[in-house]
Enzyme design. Structure first.
Site, mmCIF file in Angstrom:
data_model
loop_
_atom_site.group_PDB
_atom_site.id
_atom_site.type_symbol
_atom_site.label_atom_id
_atom_site.label_comp_id
_atom_site.label_asym_id
_atom_site.label_seq_id
_atom_site.Cartn_x
_atom_site.Cartn_y
_atom_site.Cartn_z
ATOM 1 N N ASP A 1 0.860 -1.186 0.000
ATOM 2 C CA ASP A 1 0.000 0.000 0.000
ATOM 3 C C ASP A 1 0.903 1.246 0.000
ATOM 4 O OD1 ASP A 1 -2.907 1.063 0.508
ATOM 5 O OD2 ASP A 1 -1.750 1.964 2.119
ATOM 6 N N HIS B 1 -7.084 -6.222 -1.214
ATOM 7 C CA HIS B 1 -6.038 -5.215 -1.011
ATOM 8 C C HIS B 1 -5.010 -5.591 0.051
ATOM 9 C CE1 HIS B 1 -4.221 -1.290 -1.210
ATOM 10 N NE2 HIS B 1 -4.410 -1.087 0.088
#
Length: 316
Positions: free
Chosen positions: A101, A294
């Site tokens: 991320d 994610h």
């Protein structure tokens, strides 16, 4: 199981906390938002068992590390500087870095700016994104609308207060919504008059990769730290664009690996090739994880560990 030990060092005038396991060549693990060292819990022990020194640190603004007050203390230059400063504090000349991320952005940028210190780079979820021709926030306003969550995060104090109001609720929503178990195709735009958590549905039950104990750890780590430090990263997007002008079009030279879930929300924003070999000429491969969202290394630890170890052994 390899023991995880916790230490604190002073780097660039602030205290950084890190978790460490194993001995051998260093692999530095860089978390994203809203995470901390704990997001690498599965990798710390696996890398240590395979003969590596695995270190996962809380970046500035997060969890047990210091939280400078000024927004401008969270630029990409500060973040890259912390990585290099931590290598120095650990007594390591070079390392492989892996980032997820926002931590992926820091990892790619560190490999671009300081290839002399980086043996290899592994990006999870976020690929290397070459510098655009204009600042990011105007591009977002034109292409994604004023409600886009990164623009929503620009407002001082707003998301900070919302995310801190009920930490259990926040982490249940934020860890579930963009995962492979969350609703697909959800909007990343915050409707006017709403909050960020309004676009993050609450799960009926936690997915199999996430336990109540995991939620408890995140709540504990964020109880004092809050979210302002992490949100300040978003508030430096345009400043980062200005600061990185000297490296416009500069390639990422170290050997690289990209790992992403096929249900990750970032995929819909990327070109078909995901990473250009012009900007990352030593890309060793892209690993696409079926059914993964994610939170790559938390959702699919075994597959991520295997891919990382294959890459690391290729460097050795």
């Amino acid at each position: 199981m390899e023991e995880i030990v916790h230490r604190v060092v002073r780097v660039n005038g602030i205290r950084l906390h890190y978790a460490e396991a194993g001995t051998g060549p260093l692999v530095l693990l860089i978390h994203g938002f809203p995470e901390c060292w704990y997001s690498w819990r599965h990798q710390l022990t696996a890398l240590a068992a395979a003969g590596y020194r695995a270190v996962a640190f809380d970046q500035r603004g997060y969890a047990r590390s210091d939280r400078p007050r000024r927004v401008e203390d969270y630029t990409i230059m500060n973040l890259v500087g912390d990585v290099i400063g931590l290598l120095n504090a650990l007594g390591e000349e070079r390392a492989v870095i892996a980032g997820h991320d926002w931590g992926g952005g820091v990892a790619w940028q560190t490999a671009q700016l300081r290839p002399d210190r980086i043996r290899g780079v592994i990006g999870l979820s976020i690929p290397h994104l070459p510098r655009a021709a204009m600042p990011p926030t105007p591009l977002m306003r034109v292409g994604l609308g004023e409600g886009y969550y990164m623009l929503h995060f620009q407002k001082p104090g707003v998301a900070d207060a919302e995310l801190s109001r009920d930490l259990y609720d926040t982490f249940r929503r934020m860890l579930y919504a963009p995962s492979g178990d969350g609703p697909q195709g959800a909007s990343l735009n915050v409707p006017e008059g709403s909050g960020f958590l309004d676009i993050c549905p609450l799960p009926d039950k936690l997915p199999g990769w996430l336990t109540e104990e995991d939620i408890d750890v995140y709540v504990t780590e964020y109880a004092e730290a809050g979210f302002t430090g992490g949100l300040n990263w978003y508030r430096n997007l345009d400043r980062n664009w200005e600061l990185t002008a000297p490296w416009h079009d500069a390639p990422v030279l170290p050997p690289a690996l990209y790992i992403v879930g096929d249900r990750d929300m970032t995929l819909g924003m990327l070109p078909d090739e995901m990473i250009s070999t012009e900007s990352v000429p030593n890309l060793r491969g892209t690993v696409l994880l079926p059914g993964c969202g994610h939170w790559t290394q938390q959702e699919r630890p075994e597959e991520v560990n295997a891919a990382m170890l294959d890459f690391l052994r290729s460097l050795d």
